[in-house]
Structures are given as structure tokens and as C-alpha cells.
Write an enzyme that holds these catalytic residues in place. Structure first.
Site, PDB file in Angstrom:
ATOM      1  N   PHE A 414       0.803  -1.237   0.000  1.00 27.93           N
ATOM      2  CA  PHE A 414       0.000   0.000   0.000  1.00 27.93           C
ATOM      3  C   PHE A 414       0.832   1.282   0.000  1.00 27.93           C
ATOM      4  O   PHE A 414       2.039   1.231   0.087  1.00 27.93           O
ATOM      5  CB  PHE A 414      -1.132  -0.018   1.035  1.00 27.93           C
ATOM      6  N   GLU A 415       0.169   2.400  -0.166  1.00 31.95           N
ATOM      7  CA  GLU A 415       0.803   3.717  -0.375  1.00 31.95           C
ATOM      8  C   GLU A 415       1.676   3.709  -1.627  1.00 31.95           C
ATOM      9  O   GLU A 415       2.712   4.332  -1.690  1.00 31.95           O
ATOM     10  CB  GLU A 415       1.655   4.148   0.830  1.00 31.95           C
ATOM     11  N   GLY A 416       1.234   3.000  -2.650  1.00 32.41           N
ATOM     12  CA  GLY A 416       2.037   2.833  -3.874  1.00 32.41           C
ATOM     13  C   GLY A 416       2.940   1.628  -3.691  1.00 32.41           C
ATOM     14  O   GLY A 416       3.739   1.597  -2.757  1.00 32.41           O
TER      15      GLY A 416
END
Lengths: 619, 250
Positions: A414-416
Site C-alpha cells: 500500500f501507499e504505492g
């Protein structure tokens, strides 16, 4: 407050301290006194972290089972308590019920929350991506209405960007927003996926395309008509956090809840992700520390062949390596926090959105990606080795490592994803250069010039190698010059790759990722060395810190060389390749240190004092 | 207005691993905290203020500038102001009591609250000595305290070996606190921010009798011997035999 638009920022970056320009660490040498380190934490900041530590020890960790099963009411109760202690509104200014302290103060608290991965996600998603869009992009009226509720923990916040069909390619979202006939509301339609905190959140920052075209952010209350929620996802880890779909069916959102202006959603989404990535990295440090503590204690207690595991070389190597990598990641995180805080404190704004947002949020996007990738991978490796040290017991739920491994795994996604972030790093360097905010082209041509001189007079650029050197200071000096050469190497490669592929540069993902990996190691190695130098400058004897930093650089030397060889072989062949390899050899001269004995020393001291923070505090 | 003086001692954090090197404490890398018994004393003082209203809570620490950290924590917990007494060299219990007596004469508190002992040297003497030097009443090992007779006395439950003893002392008095008195509150982050603005005064000791060297001297510190590995016995008879002949306890 000063208003700065993009063209103004250009001239401004020239007068700024070089360390306050994102990506500039790659182009210039940094002074050790200019960086923030964990040793610079004030006693107030330590006290804040201690409060968070006590809260975790006494309230959260004894309830692991109930939290992981999501027993009714447990998370909301603990969340509210964290709010009452002031742990959830640190970024928020006092006039909205927060503390208004800077990024360096958040770290100690964030590191505590992540001692339970799922709870860490709940609190981190709330105070990060759940609160920051409103804090940085909201109007006074919007902040007036919602911000103090979020800061106090009365309300939980969430962030809804991803959809079933658009993850990494977030802007391909299909959720639409249409202005109602009377012009008072937007009607939102679509489904958001993997939304953290959905079970408990009262306010969602939702991204949707106005007229199917302009990506725009909206503040959506849980109770707005047309908002509904899916069932809990069955996840591999972070089980105490809530992850569900958010469905919007003609969801009625008042026009005054539009955030940052129509079509400004991408600015918000991506800049908030910078903060999210930074927070994720900082949190990973806390979980890694906890793992190291557990592994060291287990290694001391568990006896095999008549002695504790901690007495065996292969276990010492693992413990030593965990501490070495954590030290480098931690040094990079604190350094970045210091730079971010300094830029936030200038009060400079970027007027790409309405109202404008602080430059501090976007300036260090590259460093935030570095931290996200490196710290998530450090934690994964630390958690994995901690499990390995526990042997069969580590594979059971009786000991923490099994849970930590599951919880840690999400950080690379997550978060890229780490892949997206790896592509982002060189891409961002290029973009900043094109916008005149980074003197990348000048730096590359400077390096080209230097390398021409090397081939003419090779001896001038060799550094002396570490064998037979006197004292730690000169070892550190040599490590610093190796890092400077690694910068030359990566800039040289960058130039060659860009020349070869031109505009199609970003299509060569494998090569771009090599550049990224080299840059990440440079930032971490340099941060570790600068931190050590700063501590030495204050009269601390080099001991453990120098061991930690030197062990990291010693291994990074091999990685830089290996990665560069791989890249050179992709972009050249024959005589040209031989020429490149000769350049590589002259830049990466490094007499290897005895990494085995360094790690043994570190492991022994770690077991003696029982925890990583105590290890680093040793004189 | 009632005034309560609370003594806070800076000690190694109870969770830190204590190491002894060549007969002295190895403090390299050790984290420090407020003596847990003193934190209980401060919690009691703050609760009394919350209950009674017009109470001033003053915290005092004896030591170097490092103690400011513990005093700030006291202020963050809720104390109104702090005093740092510097210039004393490695005081023992009696020197501490003398210095606190001096602070007492300066501040004239109605009540002195302090931990029954500090977890570093576990002397358990300073409170008793302080009361004796001042010629005022004392209640030690207190697990419950209530002000009575229009706040002129304190009714205290003492934890003794024989059970709970309840006594009433006339104020001013010295009360030393035991573990079960209360559980100290969390130091909230807003509390930490507020503490920055509270007064913290440093007083340099000049009186030579107060600076006098300690009468007791620590000769040597030793770690307890490491625990030996256990053994497994097969039968009760074997156990009895070992207890009798090896351990020699029966």
C-alpha cells in the site's frame, strides 16, 4: 505566510539551503551538522514517545487477541483513549484541538503504534491520509467543521482513492461526481476498494471525477445518504485494522465539501501519499525495533548444544544485520523528517490548489519514496529473520514473529507498491530537472567531465582504500568518499540511460529500478554516515554507531558495483562495455571490511543491553 | 491555599537492563525515569488538588541538569512548578534529608509526599530522616491517605508486615507512598506542551553543611549470580533425597 507559485519556487530553490531541496542529496555533499538525527530528539519529544509506549504496553498489547478478532468496541475505545492523550492530532494546529508539532515529533509516537501492525494502520491511516487532506487542502470553514473532531479522535478519518479496476493507476478511477440540478450537491457514484478504517471512520476523503473527467477530492461523511459499506476483507495480516469497500450510489455530498478545487484531486492524492509514505517508513522502524528486541531476548534464552543461540555465529550475523539495516533506515527517516519540518516551518505555499498547500508536503516526494521502499523491505527482512531465529516456535502463534511477518507484508503494497515507487524515484528526478527545480543536467555534465579526467589520470580519483588506515575517523572519511563516488556513478548511468532511451526512458523499467536501488542505498548509507559523524562531533566515541554505519556501507559497496555492472551490460556491449567497466572499477575501489567480526560485535552488544535503542545509545 | 511538596528522584528506568562493570553501575546507554514510588506520590498530590481545588503542587529534585527531564515530566503530569537543587555531590539518604529540610523551610509546605524508597539504591531512609530533622510527623508505606479535621491532619493506611495499620498524623507531615496507593496517570501530550510554560527554578547549594560529603560510601556493586539450569527428578524419593543432601534445606 508567503505565497509561492511554481515559477517563483524555481528561483527560490537557488537561495534555499541545498539540503532543503528534494533530490539534491544526490548532487551535492551534505554537512553532517545540517541533518536531523535520532540523537537530536528533545526531552519533550522523548516524553511524548514514552506516553505512546506506555499506552501500547498497558492498553493495546494486552488486548492483542480482542483487537485481532475485531471484537466489538475494542478498537474504538482504544482509539478514543489515544485521542484523549493527544496522540492522534500531532500535526493539527492547537486552534483546531491538535498539538501543532512538527514531523520530528511524530516519529516517536508513530514508531510505538506500529508495535501492533493492525492498530498502527488504524491510527496511522487516521492521522495521516485520513486527516492530512483536510489539514493541508481544506478551507477555514471545512477545517472549522471537521478538523478538531479528527484531531481529538472523536471522529476517525479515512482515505478512499483505490478502486477495483484502478490501483497503481489511481487516476483511471471510474467514480463520478455530477452536480445536482439545483447546484447544491454533487452526486457521487462508484465503488472504492481496500479502504482502511471503513468500519469506524466518520469522514472519508473520496476521489471522484467531476463530469467523468476532472479528478476531485470530496469530504464525505459516513452518514451522507447513498454511502454504504462492504463486509470486512479477509486479509493475510493487519487483522486488527478494518478494510472494506465503500460504495457510493447517488451519494449526496454538499458542494461546500469539495476539497482543493475541481480537478485538483491528483495534487491532493499524490501529495498526501508523500506524507503517507513517510509515515509508513517511520512506522516500520518501530515494528522492526520490536522484532529485534524479541529476537535478541529469545536468542539469549534459548539454549542448544549447551549454549544460548546468541553465542552462534550465524545467529549473531542475523542479529547484527538486523541492527545494521535498521540503523540506516532510521537515519534516513529522521534526516528526512528534519528537512520536511524545516520546509513546513518556512510557511511557503504552492498555489496549485485552492487554497494553496504547504511546500513541505511535496518538496521531498523522492525522499518519501526512498523511505517507503527501504523501510518496508528492512522490516520484512527483520521480521523474517526474527521468525527464523525463533525456529519452530516462530512458525506458531505462540510467539510474535508469525504475526509480525503477516502484518509487515502489506507495507510493500500500500501507499504505492514498491515497484511503482521505484519507477517514481528516477522519474521524479527527471521531472524536477525539467521544471528547473534541480540542477540534474548540470551535475551529470560535471560528472562526465570528471570521468574524462579519470580516464586520463586514473590515480587522482582513487581513494586510498581502507586497509592500513588509522582510526575510525579516517574510515568514515573513506566511506564518505565512496558514497560520493556512488553518486557520480549513478549520475553517469542516469545520463547514459537517458541518452540511449530518451523519451522512452520510463519504459525500461528494469534499468530504471536499478537506478532507484542505487539511489536508495546512497541515501541510506549517507544518512548513516552523517549521523555517525554528527554524534562523533559531539564527543561520543565511535563504537557501535560507527560499526553500524560502516557495515552498511561495506555491503552497499558490493551492491552498487553489482547493480551498475548489470545496467552497463544492458545499455552497452563490446569495447564500450569494457570502457564502462573500467570507469566502474575506478569509482568503486573499496577494500572490504571484515563484516563478520563487525556483526559479531554488534550482536554481542545488542544481547548485552537487550534492545536496539539501548544499543545505539551506547557510547 | 494548601501547598504540597513532592520529591522526584531521577533513577534508571525500571525496564532498563542494569549492568555492573568493575564494581560500579555501568550507565552507558541507560534510560532514566522518575522513581516509580515518587510518581505515585505526585499522582496523589494532583488528585488532592483535583479534589480540594486550592492546592499548589511543587516538585523538587536534587541533582544535575539532567534532572530537568524528570521535573518536566512532573510538570507535564500536572505539578504547578518545579525546583532543581543543584550542587550536591552524590548525596546519601541523610544529605538528601538535610537538603529537603532546607527546601521545606524555604517553601513551608503543608505536606511532603515522596516515595517510600528509590528503586536505584532502595535505601528507604530519606523520608524518615526528613521528618526527624524537621521534628514533624511521619507516615510511611502509605497505601491510602485522606485529609481529616478540616485538613489539619492526614489519616493514613500503612502497609506493614503485620497488616494494614491506620494512623492519623497532624500536618505538616512527611508521607511516604507505597505501590498500592494509586496508579499514576498518563502524561498527555497537551500536558507536555503546557509544561513548557510552567516555572522551573534552579537553586544552587551554597551552604557548606548541605554540600558536605556523604557519610555512607558504596564500596562495591555486584550482579546477582546467574540462575543455574534446573534438573528433572523422576520420583518423589529422589526429590526428597536431593533436597536433603544437595540443597540441604530439609
Amino acid at each position: 505566510m508567503r505565497l509561492v507559485n511554481n515559477s517563483l519556487t524555481m528561483s527560490l530553490s537557488k537561495v534555499c539551503l541545498s539540503s532543503l531541496v528534494g533530490g539534491n542529496f544526490l548532487l551535492v555533499e551534505t554537512d553532517s551538522n545540517a541533518i536531523f538525527t535520532p540523537e537530536d530528539i528533545s526531552s519533550d519529544q522523548r516524553m511524548m514517545a514514552d506516553t505512546a509506549a506506555r499506552f501500547m504496553d498497558k492498553e493495546v498489547l494486552p488486548n492483542i487477541e480482542a483487537l485481532e478478532q475485531q471484537d466489538e468496541g475494542v478498537t474504538p475505545r482504544l482509539f478514543q483513549m489515544a485521542g484523549e492523550l493527544g496522540l492522534l492530532g500531532m500535526d493539527v494546529p492547537p486552534e483546531f484541538g491538535g498539538l501543532g508539532v512538527g514531523k520530528t515529533s511524530l516519529l516517536g509516537v508513530e514508531e510505538q503504534f506500529t508495535r501492533l501492525g493492525g492498530f498502527g494502520v488504524t491510527c496511522g491511516a487516521h492521522s495521516g491520509i485520513g486527516t492530512l487532506p483536510l489539514l493541508y487542502f481544506g478551507t477555514e470553514a471545512q477545517k472549522e467543521k471537521y478538523l478538531s473532531k479528527l484531531a481529538s479522535g472523536e471522529w476517525m478519518g479515512a482515505y478512499a482513492l483505490t478502486e477495483t479496476g484502478s490501483g497503481s493507476d489511481a487516476l483511471a478511477m471510474r467514480t463520478k461526481a455530477t452536480l445536482s440540478a439545483d447546484g447544491t450537491h454533487y452526486l457521487l457514484n462508484g465503488t472504492k476498494m481496500w479502504i482502511s478504517n471503513t468500519a469506524w471512520a466518520e469522514l472519508f476523503t473520496v476521489f471522484a471525477k467531476v463530469d467523468g473527467e476532472h479528478v476531485t477530492a470530496f469530504l464525505v461523511e459516513r452518514r451522507f445518504p447513498g454511502v454504504s459499506f462492504g463486509k470486512e476483507e479477509h486479509k493475510l495480516g493487519i487483522k486488527s485494522s478494518s478494510t472494506r469497500r465503500v460504495t457510493l450510489e447517488d451519494a449526496r455530498v454538499p458542494v461546500e465539501n469539495l476539497l482543493g478545487g475541481i480537478g485538483k484531486g491528483a495534487y491532493i492524492a499524490f501529495n498526501i501519499l508523500n506524507a503517507g509514505r513517510f509515515k509508513l517508513g517511520a512506522g516500520a522502524l518501530g515494528a522492526a525495533r520490536e522484532s529485534i528486541k524479541g529476537a535478541a531476548r529469545y536468542a539469549m534464552e534459548r539454549q542448544q548444544f549447551g549454549r544460548p543461540l546468541a553465542g552462534f555465529g550465524l545467529i549473531q550475523e542475523k542479529l547484527g544485520e538486523m541492527a545494521v539495516r535498521l540503523f540506516a533506515g532510521e537515519s534516513a527517516v529522521y534526516r528526512t523528517a528534519g528537512m520536511m519540518e524545516a520546509v513546513f516551518e518556512t510557511g511557503e505555499l504552492v498555489d496549485s490548489t485552492t487554497p494553496p498547500f504547504p511546500r513541505g508536503l511535496e518538496e521531498f516526494a523522492l525522499e518519501c519514496s526512498i523511505i517507503k521502499v527501504s523501510c518496508s523491505e528492512i522490516l520484512d527482512d527483520v521480521a523474517d529473520e526474527a521468525l527464523q531465529i525463533h525456529g519452530g516456535y516462530g512458525y506458531t502463534e505462540e510467539f510474535p514473529p508469525a504475526r509480525v511477518c503477516r502484518d509487515s507484508r502489506i507495507n510493500r503494497i500500500f501507499e504505492g507498491t514498491n515497484e511503482i515507487n521505484r519507477l517514481f524515484i528516477p522519474g521524479l528526478l527527471l521531472r524536477r530537472a525539467q521544471r528547473g527545480r534541480l540542477a540534474l543536467v548540470e551535475a551529470i555534465s560535471r560528472v562526465e567531465g570528471e570521468l574524462r579526467e579519470i580516464s586520463a589520470r586514473p590515480s587522482d580519483f582513487e581513494h586510498r582504500g581502507s586497509a592500513g588506515s588509522g582510526g575510525v575517523g579516517s574510515d568514515l572519511g573513506q566511506a564518505r568518499s565512496l558514497v560520493e563516488n556512488a553518486k557520480r556513478l549513478v549520475l553517469h548511468l542516469f545520463g547514459l540511460i537517458h541518452k540511449k532511451y530518451g523519451e522512452k526512458f520510463s519504459e525500461e523499467q528494469e534499468v530504471v529500478a536499478i537506478l532507484s536501488d542505487m539511489i536508495i542505498d546512497i541515501y541510506l548509507a549517507e544518512s548513516a554516515l552523517l549521523r555517525t559523524a554528527k554524534a562523533l562531533g559531539r564527543g561520543k566515541s565511535a563504537g557501535v554507531m560507527a560499526d553500524l554505519a560502516m557495515a552498511f556501507v561495506n555491503d552497499a559497496a558490493g551492491r552498487w558495483e553489482g547493480l551498475a555492472r548489470k545496467a552497463f551490460a544492458v545499455i552497452s556491449e563490446g569495447d564500450q562495455l569494457s570502457q564502462h567497466l573500467a570507469t566502474l572499477r575506478s569509482l568503486m575501489r573499496w577494500t572490504p571490511l571484515n563484516g563478520v567480526s563487525i556483526r559479531r560485535r554488534i550482536a554481542n552488544r545488542l544481547c548485552e543491553v537487550g534492545s536496539y535503542p539501548a544499543l545505539v545509545c551506547l557510547k | 491555599m494548601m501547598k504540597i511538596l513532592v520529591a522526584l528522584k531521577r533513577v534508571p528506568d525500571p525496564d532498563t537492563r542494569i549492568r555492573v562493570k568493575e564494581g560500579v553501575l555501568d550507565l552507558d546507554g541507560v534510560k532514566f525515569a522518575v522513581n516509580p514510588f515518587d510518581a505515585i506520590a505526585l499522582e496523589q498530590a494532583i488528585r488532592m488538588r483535583e479534589q480540594l481545588g486550592d492546592v499548589e503542587v511543587v516538585v523538587v529534585s536534587i541533582g544535575t541538569g539532567d534532572c530537568v527531564e524528570q521535573l518536566r515530566l512532573g510538570l507535564a503530569m500536572g505539578a504547578d512548578r518545579a525546583l532543581l537543587i543543584s550542587g550536591a555531590e552524590a548525596p546519601d539518604s541523610l544529605s538528601v534529608a538535610r537538603i529537603l529540610a532546607d527546601v521545606y523551610r524555604r517553601e513551608r509546605p503543608d505536606l511532603v509526599l515522596m516515595g517510600k524508597q528509590a528503586i536505584d539504591d532502595d535505601s528507604n531512609q530519606a523520608g524518615q530522616m526528613l521528618a526527624a530533622l524537621l521534628g514533624i510527623g511521619q507516615a510511611t508505606f502509605v497505601s491510602k491517605i485522606e485529609l481529616v479535621d478540616g485538613r489539619s491532619s492526614a489519616c493514613c493506611a500503612r502497609e506493614t508486615d503485620g497488616g494494614i495499620e491506620t494512623i492519623t498524623v497532624r500536618l505538616p507531615a512527611v508521607v511516604t507512598t507505597d505501590l498500592r496507593l494509586n496508579e499514576p496517570r498518563y502524561v498527555s501530550l497537551p500536558g507536555i506542551m503546557k509544561a513548557r510554560k510552567k516555572p522551573l527554578e534552579e537553586i544552587q547549594l551554597t551552604d557548606p553543611t548541605l554540600k558536605a560529603p556523604a557519610r555512607t560510601r558504596v564500596l562495591k556493586l555486584e550482579s546477582p549470580p546467574p540462575r543455574k539450569a534446573g534438573i528433572r527428578v523422576r520420583t518423589v524419593d529422589e526429590l526428597v533425597e536431593k533436597l536433603r543432601n544437595e540443597a540441604k534445606v530439609i
